[in-house]
Design a protein around this motif. Structure first.
Motif, PDB file in Angstrom:
ATOM      1  N   THR A  84      25.232  52.220  35.811  1.00  0.00           N
ATOM      2  CA  THR A  84      23.864  52.001  36.140  1.00  0.00           C
ATOM      3  C   THR A  84      23.880  50.801  37.305  1.00  0.00           C
ATOM      4  N   ASP A  85      24.957  50.364  37.609  1.00  0.00           N
ATOM      5  CA  ASP A  85      25.303  49.588  38.502  1.00  0.00           C
ATOM      6  C   ASP A  85      24.634  48.150  38.084  1.00  0.00           C
ATOM      7  N   VAL A  86      24.323  47.846  36.714  1.00  0.00           N
ATOM      8  CA  VAL A  86      23.788  46.587  36.282  1.00  0.00           C
ATOM      9  C   VAL A  86      25.135  45.592  36.446  1.00  0.00           C
ATOM     10  N   LEU A  87      26.187  45.908  36.188  1.00  0.00           N
ATOM     11  CA  LEU A  87      27.456  45.046  36.016  1.00  0.00           C
ATOM     12  C   LEU A  87      28.257  45.493  37.143  1.00  0.00           C
ATOM     13  N   SER A  88      28.975  44.729  37.908  1.00  0.00           N
ATOM     14  CA  SER A  88      29.714  44.858  38.862  1.00  0.00           C
ATOM     15  C   SER A  88      31.222  45.379  38.293  1.00  0.00           C
ATOM     16  N   LEU A  89      32.034  45.771  38.943  1.00  0.00           N
ATOM     17  CA  LEU A  89      33.302  46.532  38.688  1.00  0.00           C
ATOM     18  C   LEU A  89      34.182  45.250  38.049  1.00  0.00           C
ATOM     19  N   PRO A  90      34.273  44.083  38.676  1.00  0.00           N
ATOM     20  CA  PRO A  90      35.294  42.881  38.046  1.00  0.00           C
ATOM     21  C   PRO A  90      34.722  42.495  36.902  1.00  0.00           C
ATOM     22  N   VAL A  91      33.110  42.259  36.610  1.00  0.00           N
ATOM     23  CA  VAL A  91      32.876  41.906  35.314  1.00  0.00           C
ATOM     24  C   VAL A  91      32.959  42.965  34.354  1.00  0.00           C
ATOM     25  N   ALA A  92      32.673  44.020  34.366  1.00  0.00           N
ATOM     26  CA  ALA A  92      33.060  45.344  33.426  1.00  0.00           C
ATOM     27  C   ALA A  92      34.293  45.216  33.158  1.00  0.00           C
ATOM     28  N   LEU A 107      36.105  34.981  35.419  1.00  0.00           N
ATOM     29  CA  LEU A 107      36.591  36.200  34.746  1.00  0.00           C
ATOM     30  C   LEU A 107      36.890  35.965  33.188  1.00  0.00           C
ATOM     31  N   LEU A 108      37.274  34.777  33.127  1.00  0.00           N
ATOM     32  CA  LEU A 108      37.682  34.405  31.630  1.00  0.00           C
ATOM     33  C   LEU A 108      36.275  34.078  30.971  1.00  0.00           C
ATOM     34  N   LEU A 109      35.312  33.419  31.419  1.00  0.00           N
ATOM     35  CA  LEU A 109      33.831  33.587  30.764  1.00  0.00           C
ATOM     36  C   LEU A 109      33.580  34.973  30.362  1.00  0.00           C
ATOM     37  N   ASP A 110      33.667  35.981  31.498  1.00  0.00           N
ATOM     38  CA  ASP A 110      33.236  37.299  31.478  1.00  0.00           C
ATOM     39  C   ASP A 110      33.864  37.879  30.182  1.00  0.00           C
ATOM     40  N   ALA A 111      35.131  37.631  29.946  1.00  0.00           N
ATOM     41  CA  ALA A 111      35.974  38.041  28.706  1.00  0.00           C
ATOM     42  C   ALA A 111      35.446  37.644  27.601  1.00  0.00           C
ATOM     43  N   VAL A 127      19.400  38.303  37.790  1.00  0.00           N
ATOM     44  CA  VAL A 127      20.218  36.932  37.827  1.00  0.00           C
ATOM     45  C   VAL A 127      21.144  36.787  36.697  1.00  0.00           C
ATOM     46  N   LEU A 128      20.699  37.285  35.546  1.00  0.00           N
ATOM     47  CA  LEU A 128      21.165  36.981  34.438  1.00  0.00           C
ATOM     48  C   LEU A 128      22.969  37.593  34.541  1.00  0.00           C
ATOM     49  N   PHE A 129      22.874  38.766  34.849  1.00  0.00           N
ATOM     50  CA  PHE A 129      23.960  39.587  34.942  1.00  0.00           C
ATOM     51  C   PHE A 129      24.906  39.087  36.166  1.00  0.00           C
ATOM     52  N   ALA A 130      24.234  38.712  37.201  1.00  0.00           N
ATOM     53  CA  ALA A 130      24.786  37.941  38.521  1.00  0.00           C
ATOM     54  C   ALA A 130      25.569  36.855  38.192  1.00  0.00           C
ATOM     55  N   SER A 131      24.797  35.944  36.867  1.00  0.00           N
ATOM     56  CA  SER A 131      25.904  34.775  36.575  1.00  0.00           C
ATOM     57  C   SER A 131      26.974  35.307  36.048  1.00  0.00           C
ATOM     58  N   LEU A 170      44.998  40.066  37.591  1.00  0.00           N
ATOM     59  CA  LEU A 170      44.977  41.182  38.144  1.00  0.00           C
ATOM     60  C   LEU A 170      43.706  41.820  38.594  1.00  0.00           C
ATOM     61  N   ILE A 171      42.773  41.353  37.535  1.00  0.00           N
ATOM     62  CA  ILE A 171      41.330  42.112  37.703  1.00  0.00           C
ATOM     63  C   ILE A 171      40.681  41.865  39.056  1.00  0.00           C
ATOM     64  N   PRO A 172      40.866  40.995  40.067  1.00  0.00           N
ATOM     65  CA  PRO A 172      40.182  41.199  41.401  1.00  0.00           C
ATOM     66  C   PRO A 172      41.068  42.022  42.273  1.00  0.00           C
ATOM     67  N   LEU A 173      42.121  42.119  42.159  1.00  0.00           N
ATOM     68  CA  LEU A 173      42.803  43.111  42.856  1.00  0.00           C
ATOM     69  C   LEU A 173      42.499  44.423  42.437  1.00  0.00           C
ATOM     70  N   LEU A 174      42.581  44.676  41.104  1.00  0.00           N
ATOM     71  CA  LEU A 174      42.327  45.999  40.733  1.00  0.00           C
ATOM     72  C   LEU A 174      40.878  46.569  41.088  1.00  0.00           C
TER      73      LEU A 174
END
Length: 548
Positions: free
Chosen positions: A200-208, A170-174, A161-165, A255-259
């Motif tokens: 380890t799939d804890v983070l999705s690619l856009p978040v990473a 994207l700006l918050l993730d940055a 749940v924490l990492f899903a948040s 551009l991160i969602p597209l990438l």
């Protein structure tokens, strides 16, 4: 709980490994790296230098500190320093790529070799290289432990749940990525941690990807924090570097969602995708912005202008005009004026000491620590300024003057350190313990202080004029001071014999202060010897009798 502790300890080990690699490289090659970065270079060479140095020390912050220090001391143009930091960003990205290769076989070998080499030969170059090997082994080992520890953690519902948040903004993730860097005090550690979590799939690619971009901004914030004690020129380097990172974030974040949609089609796992993005992003950003170092330098000067002359820090050199370096005699005159400012500061420190001797409390406005910092600032400015004077263009008399200015600035800087120690003694043993000198003992110290202050003024006069008669008078005053110092030491011992209570309580402080004043007097009077030596050399050169 135990698994969480293993994860935290692995992250701490990762941070510690990057730290000891950095310190080990700097201890072995620090001087060479400084000379390399401090040399004259164009933007492209500066970019390459920043990449190479950062790859060695594994810290763009260390490179930022070096470059900012050069700009603060007037040894490097601002645009060149900005190019070095762009190269530093690429260097730390390349090291992240190297450290995420499959090197599981290498980590135990590095630790086995590094530990005995470092422990057996700590102070040698081989010992420090062993320290570097140990640090690299710990980094690789920490990455393996993070992967192992994240397995059971990712199964926890709360963690998911924490990492899903983090997937919504994207700006918050940055911003979280920037916080990662500030917490670990290393963008390299933050990026490696992010790549490992993505593996380890804890983070999705856009978040990473967003965390990686934010980690770059965090390194710019770290550099700005680390250079906060530099002057305005030095802080501009970190400001320009941070603005470049923010501009890169603004360009790439949309551009991160597209990438993130296109990158999974590549034949790499998530860890390689994150690190590959990190390298590509920094490479493209830095090459693109390399042509903008000049405009960025001008922008930072507008955003962070020099202080007006009236509001300038008292300690900042005022007379060291770089344009005068082509005229050595004028440059020596400018340096002489700054040495006289050092003399005024030393006299102020002497007054503060006698005030502390007379009173139980000393006001904060007479803090010798701040005055000593002013002396250090002036001394550093004079030293670096004179180092830029071409001695090959100096005549013999100007070379002697160059040496006199250097020696006098060194003596005054050492005198400042000595007086700071004297003040600490007075505060610790007299003021803090509520002890007082006897009336006669206090008067003796004040009288000796008066002789010391007079010799300082006479020494500055000899330094300025080089007058032979004044120089010989200064040597006579030095001998007179020494005789008086011995007399006062004997008088204090006589009071101890008479068992004067105040003298017994402050005996060691009293004798130490007399000895300190003797050493200060030697520093103030040393200029007489150099002045007379110069007159003798001049007499020999002209074929006339030397002064007697």
């Amino acid at each position: 709980m135990l698994t969480l502790m293993h994860l935290v300890s692995a992250v701490a080990l990762l941070v510690w490994g990057t730290h000891i690699v950095r310190t080990g490289v700097l201890r072995v090659y620090g001087a060479r790296l400084r000379r390399w970065l401090g040399g004259r270079m164009n933007r492209v060479v500066a970019f390459g230098a920043g990449t190479g140095v950062t790859a060695l020390v594994q810290s763009s912050n260390a490179t930022a500190l070096l470059a900012s220090g050069f700009v603060a001391d007037g040894l490097m143009p601002l645009a060149t320093a900005l190019a070095i930091l762009l190269g530093a960003d690429l260097g730390t990205a390349l090291m992240a790529r190297v450290l995420t290769l499959d090197l599981s076989w290498l980590s135990p070998l590095l630790v086995i070799v590094g530990v005995p080499l470092f422990l057996s030969r700590k102070q040698s170059r081989a010992g420090q290289l062993g320290r570097v090997a140990l640090g690299l082994g710990l980094i690789l080992m920490a990455l393996e432990q993070i992967i192992t520890a994240m397995g059971p953690i990712t199964e926890a519902r709360g963690v998911q749940v924490l990492f899903a948040s983090l997937t919504g903004d994207l700006l918050l993730d940055a911003l979280v990525g920037a916080l990662f860097t500030l917490i670990t005090w290393s963008s390299l550690a933050a990026v490696l941690l992010t790549a490992t979590l993505a593996a380890t799939d804890v983070l999705s690619l856009p978040v990473a990807l967003s965390l990686v971009v934010g980690a770059n901004v965090g390194s710019g914030l770290l550099a700005l924090m680390n250079t906060s004690l530099h002057n305005v020129a030095g802080r501009r380097v970190a400001l320009g570097n941070l603005l470049f990172k923010l501009l890169g974030l603004a360009l790439v974040l949309p551009l991160i969602p597209l990438l993130a949609q296109r990158m999974p089609a590549l034949p790499f796992d998530n860890q390689d995708l994150v690190i590959g993005f990190h390298v590509a992003y920094n490479g493209l950003r830095c090459v693109l912005f390399l042509a903008l170092t000049g405009p960025m330098a001008r922008l930072t000067r507008r955003l962070m202008p020099d202080r007006p002359d009236g509001a300038d820090d008292r300690a900042r050199p005022r007379h060291l005009d770089p344009d005068a370096l082509d005229t050595p005699r004028l440059a020596l005159a400018n340096a002489t004026r700054e040495v006289l400012r050092m003399g005024d500061t030393v006299e102020t420190m002497l007054d503060a000491i006698v005030e502390a001797l007379r009173n139980e409390r000393v006001g904060s406005d007479r803090d010798l620590g701040a005055l000593d910092d002013e002396l250090d600032e002036l001394y550093t400015g004079i030293k670096l300024y004179l180092a830029r004077v071409s001695r090959a263009q100096l005549q013999e008399s100007d070379r002697r003057r160059w040496s006199q200015v250097v020696e006098m600035s060194i003596n005054l800087e050492q005198a400042g350190d000595q007086m700071e120690h004297m003040m600490e003694k007075v505060r610790d043993r007299k003021t803090a313990r509520r002890r007082s000198f006897s009336d006669s003992g206090l008067q003796e110290l004040i009288d000796l202080h008066g002789l010391l202050k007079a010799n300082l003024r006479l020494g500055l006069s000899v330094f300025l004029s080089g007058d032979e008669e004044s120089a010989r008078q200064l040597l006579m005053e030095k001998n007179r001071f020494r005789a008086r110092q011995r007399q006062l030491s004997h008088a204090h011992l006589e009071r101890l014999h008479r068992k004067v209570v105040e003298s017994i309580e402050t005996s060691s402080l009293h004798l130490e202060l007399i000895g300190d004043m003797k050493r200060l007097n030697s520093l103030f009077c040393a200029v007489a010897f150099t002045a007379l030596e110069g007159l003798e050399d001049e007499g020999d050169r002209r074929g006339r009798p030397a002064p007697q």
